[in-house]
Design a protein around this motif. Sequence first.
Motif, short mmCIF file in Angstrom:
data_model
loop_
_atom_site.label_atom_id
_atom_site.label_comp_id
_atom_site.label_asym_id
_atom_site.label_seq_id
_atom_site.Cartn_x
_atom_site.Cartn_y
_atom_site.Cartn_z
N LEU A 115 35.17 45.45 40.54
CA LEU A 115 36.31 44.72 41.11
C LEU A 115 35.90 43.36 41.61
N ASN A 116 34.68 43.24 42.10
CA ASN A 116 34.20 41.95 42.59
C ASN A 116 34.06 40.93 41.46
N GLU A 117 33.86 41.43 40.24
CA GLU A 117 33.70 40.54 39.09
C GLU A 117 35.04 40.15 38.47
N VAL A 118 36.10 40.85 38.84
CA VAL A 118 37.43 40.55 38.27
C VAL A 118 37.97 39.27 38.88
N ARG A 119 38.43 38.35 38.04
CA ARG A 119 38.96 37.07 38.53
C ARG A 119 40.49 37.01 38.46
N VAL A 120 41.11 37.94 37.74
CA VAL A 120 42.57 37.99 37.68
C VAL A 120 43.06 38.77 38.90
N ARG A 121 43.65 38.07 39.86
CA ARG A 121 43.94 38.66 41.16
C ARG A 121 44.97 39.78 41.08
N TRP A 122 46.02 39.62 40.26
CA TRP A 122 47.05 40.66 40.19
C TRP A 122 46.49 41.94 39.59
#
Length: 318
Positions: A115-122
């Motif tokens: 989750l920390n690597e995910v850049r798409v906030r939604w």
Amino acid sequence: MAETIAAKNDITIAPRTRESKWKSVYRSRWFYLMMIPGLLYYVIFHYAPMAGTLIAFQNYNIMKGIWGSPWVGFDNFRVIFDSPDFMRILRNTLEISILKIIGSMIPDVILAIMLNEVRVRWFKRWVQTITYGPYFLSWVIIYGLVFSFLAPSSGLISTFVRDMGWGQIDLLTNKDFFRPLLIITEIWKNTGFGAIIYMAALATINQELYEAAVVDGAGRGRQLWHITLPGIRDVFVLLLIIRIGGILDAGFDQIFIFLNARVYDTGDIIDTWVYRYGFERLEFGVAAAMGVFKSLVGLILVLSANKVAKKMGGSGIW
């Protein structure tokens, strides 16, 4: 002469020191007042009930109470250690607890890093909501969901396997599948909550470290190994020490709900044994003695794990 002067100085300094302490306490009086509810909570619900440990050394009678029941010394502990079930329930408890520690802490870390690597906030919020939601469900509800899928005669998966001609399956009463079932449901229920703790630790890592690593040519794998994992190491060790201290608490709520007579050999643990002795046989002294035994083992494990963590360079609990 010098001793006389020193004595006079001690006499004059001591009252001033006491006076300054009282002034400091008075200035912080509102903070002390705010501490009172928390202190009362621990005194009433944590320290006062410790008087109940006396039951472990008594032939406890409900009508006579703690102060009127006869003393039996260590007889209750002898009942525990001489029981033919003791080694079985101790082994089951340790094995299930270790499996839960490994099977729950590692997925927490993996989910937090992903989750920390995910850049798409939604998308990140959507995944967090889905994974965190099961934490609020009780084990009774979770067992109901599991039963609806795995019930021998009417479960969704059991019915599908039978209709496909692959035979009859009965996983809920299969002692070889009982522990994997516990781990799977534990991961599904608590991984989202555990990941939040590690994500909070990840948020405290200085982002300049990642920028410097990029400048030095480090890829995502190197950044993960040299920055991310060391950044959450202290939190991981702290939670590990806490889990080790409770290694004899394999999760009574979950196991009591999932347990049945056919899986006693692999699923019966200390807490379920205590439940049967305390509430079914009304042997409260034996149940209390087991609680004292668990507390002593937990204390020793916490102290040992904390000492090992400090020797390995960690901060430990204190």
